[in-house]
Design an enzyme around this catalytic site. Structure first.
Site, mmCIF file in Angstrom:
data_model
loop_
_atom_site.group_PDB
_atom_site.id
_atom_site.type_symbol
_atom_site.label_atom_id
_atom_site.label_comp_id
_atom_site.label_asym_id
_atom_site.label_seq_id
_atom_site.Cartn_x
_atom_site.Cartn_y
_atom_site.Cartn_z
ATOM 1 N N HIS A 145 -4.487 -3.575 5.900
ATOM 2 C CA HIS A 145 -4.242 -3.790 4.468
ATOM 3 C C HIS A 145 -5.581 -4.164 3.838
ATOM 4 O O HIS A 145 -5.928 -5.330 3.674
ATOM 5 C CB HIS A 145 -3.213 -4.906 4.258
ATOM 6 C CG HIS A 145 -3.093 -5.300 2.818
ATOM 7 N ND1 HIS A 145 -2.644 -4.455 1.832
ATOM 8 C CD2 HIS A 145 -3.396 -6.459 2.175
ATOM 9 C CE1 HIS A 145 -2.670 -5.057 0.664
ATOM 10 N NE2 HIS A 145 -3.134 -6.274 0.841
ATOM 11 N N ASP A 201 0.847 -1.206 0.000
ATOM 12 C CA ASP A 201 0.000 0.000 0.000
ATOM 13 C C ASP A 201 0.883 1.257 0.000
ATOM 14 O O ASP A 201 0.601 2.232 -0.692
ATOM 15 C CB ASP A 201 -0.901 0.006 1.243
ATOM 16 C CG ASP A 201 -1.621 -1.308 1.411
ATOM 17 O OD1 ASP A 201 -2.738 -1.451 0.914
ATOM 18 O OD2 ASP A 201 -1.030 -2.229 2.021
#
Ligand SMILES: NC(=O)c1ccc[n+]([C@@H]2O[C@H](COP(=O)([O-])OP(=O)(O)OC[C@H]3O[C@@H](n4cnc5c(N)ncnc54)[C@H](O)[C@@H]3O)[C@@H](O)[C@H]2O)c1
Ligand SMILES: O=C(O)C[C@H](O)C(=O)O
Length: 329
Positions: free
Chosen positions: A191, A163
């Protein structure tokens, strides 16, 4: 004199992330170009033939740093004396599935593996969970390991680096600055699409990236959904979940942890209570790494918008934690 080999256990070794990961570990990209490694590869019984095939290819690369390899379907063997464990093996998400759908399917795997790590690995083993939902899987593995004792509970991480890297690329494209110039990025939380990629502190050659972009609507309506839903977009485009970029992020995470970071890095680490996140929740935090240790960056100002986003991603993790509570009794 050459260094003693480090033992790296990789689960899901026959899978698509494994195929992108193992060759880079063996070539020294994760632990250093002077660090020999022994690969300890775990996969299910039905995947052993495929693991053997990957081992044949690893042999055919004649990597000078590859000091040995084993393949096994037994976690106790795979994690024996391991210095680093990369827990990749899990069922991946298919089209239309949320990562949370994988909780029950994968939770069982991580209780077994957390226990096996704590019983067999080095006491200072570093564990990175990649298999989704990776924050909660890391939380489960850590909880199982704590019951055994021996290993360091702070060393059970979930992977937020993908990410972080995705956010850097989107910011570079928007700001027109080179990705390598961007510093002080952070992704808070889970996540999952709820993660909060926060570039308020981000700098490029001394300039504030927030001031350069100066577009709250883009942040809220384009940037955050793009980074948050990137995994789904890749599944849609490839018909398979991200693999090479996930392997790359795992390499980045462990390399910075072991060899040191030159900038802030996002790591999914068990909270020590920082920023009001309950202790033990595996949460994306801004970290710095030095001498093989990571430290959560303290003292960042959290404005009302950011607090709202952090609360949302924390709520999702708390719900996941409640959903697996029975498994941990
Ligand atoms: N955290 C992230 O940023 C991120 C990014 C991409 C993918 N992922 C996740 O990584 C995981 C692996 O993805 P993939 O594309 O390599 O999947 P894959 O299906 O190609 O490979 C998974 C492998 O794990 C093995 N496996 C399943 N259960 C196992 C167990 N109990 N022990 C050992 N091995 C086991 C399978 O046999 C298979 O070889 C998935 O959960 C996926 O969602 C996470
Ligand atoms: O989204 C997925 O299921 C795979 C992975 O977590 C990703 O972010 O690419």
């Amino acid at each position: 004199m050459s260094k003693a080999p480090m033992r790296v256990a990789v689960t899901g070794a026959a899978g698509q992330i494994g195929y992108s990961l193992l060759f880079r570990i063996a070539s020294g990209e994760m632990l250093g170009k002077d660090q020999p490694v022994i690969l300890q590869l775990l996969d299910l019984p039905q995947a052993q033939k495929a693991v053997k095939g990957v081992m044949m290819e690893l042999e055919d690369c004649a990597f000078p740093l590859l000091a040995g390899m084993i393949a096994t379907d037994d976690p106790n063997v795979a994690f024996k004396d391991a210095d680093v464990c990369l827990l990749v093996g899990a069922r991946p998400r298919g089209p239309g599935m949320e990562r949370a759908d994988l909780l029950t399917a994968n939770g069982a795997i991580f209780t077994v593996q957390g226990k096996a790590i704590a019983e067999n690995a080095k006491e200072d083993v570093r564990v990175l969970v990649v298999g989704n939902p990776c924050n909660t899987n890391a939380y489960i593995a850590r909880a199982a390991a704590i019951k055994v004792g021996r290993t360091n509970p702070a060393n059970y991480h979930g992977m937020l680096r993908l990410d972080h890297n995705r956010a850097l690329s989107q910011l570079a494209a928007k700001s027109g600055r080179a990705v390598s110039s961007l510093k002080k990025m952070v992704v808070w939380g889970n996540h999952s699409p709820s993660m909060y990629a926060d570039y308020r502190f981000c700098e490029s050659n001394g300039d504030s990236v927030k001031a350069l972009i100066n577009d709250h609507a883009w942040n809220n309506d384009v940037f955050l959904p793009t980074v948050g839903k990137r995994g789904a977009a890749i599944i849609e485009a490839r018909g398979l979940s991200s693999a090479a970029s996930a392997a790359n992020a795992a390499i980045d995470h462990v390399r910075d942890w072991v060899l040191g970071s030159s900038d802030w890095v996002t790591m999914g680490v068990p909270s020590d209570g920082s920023y009001g996140i309950p202790e033990g929740v595996v949460f994306g935090f801004p970290c710095e790494c030095k001498d093989g240790q990571y430290k959560i960056i303290q003292g960042l100002e959290i404005d009302a918008y950011s607090q709202g986003k952090i609360d949302l991603t924390l709520k999702e993790l708390e719900d996941e934690r409640a959903a697996v509570a029975d498994m941990l009794k």
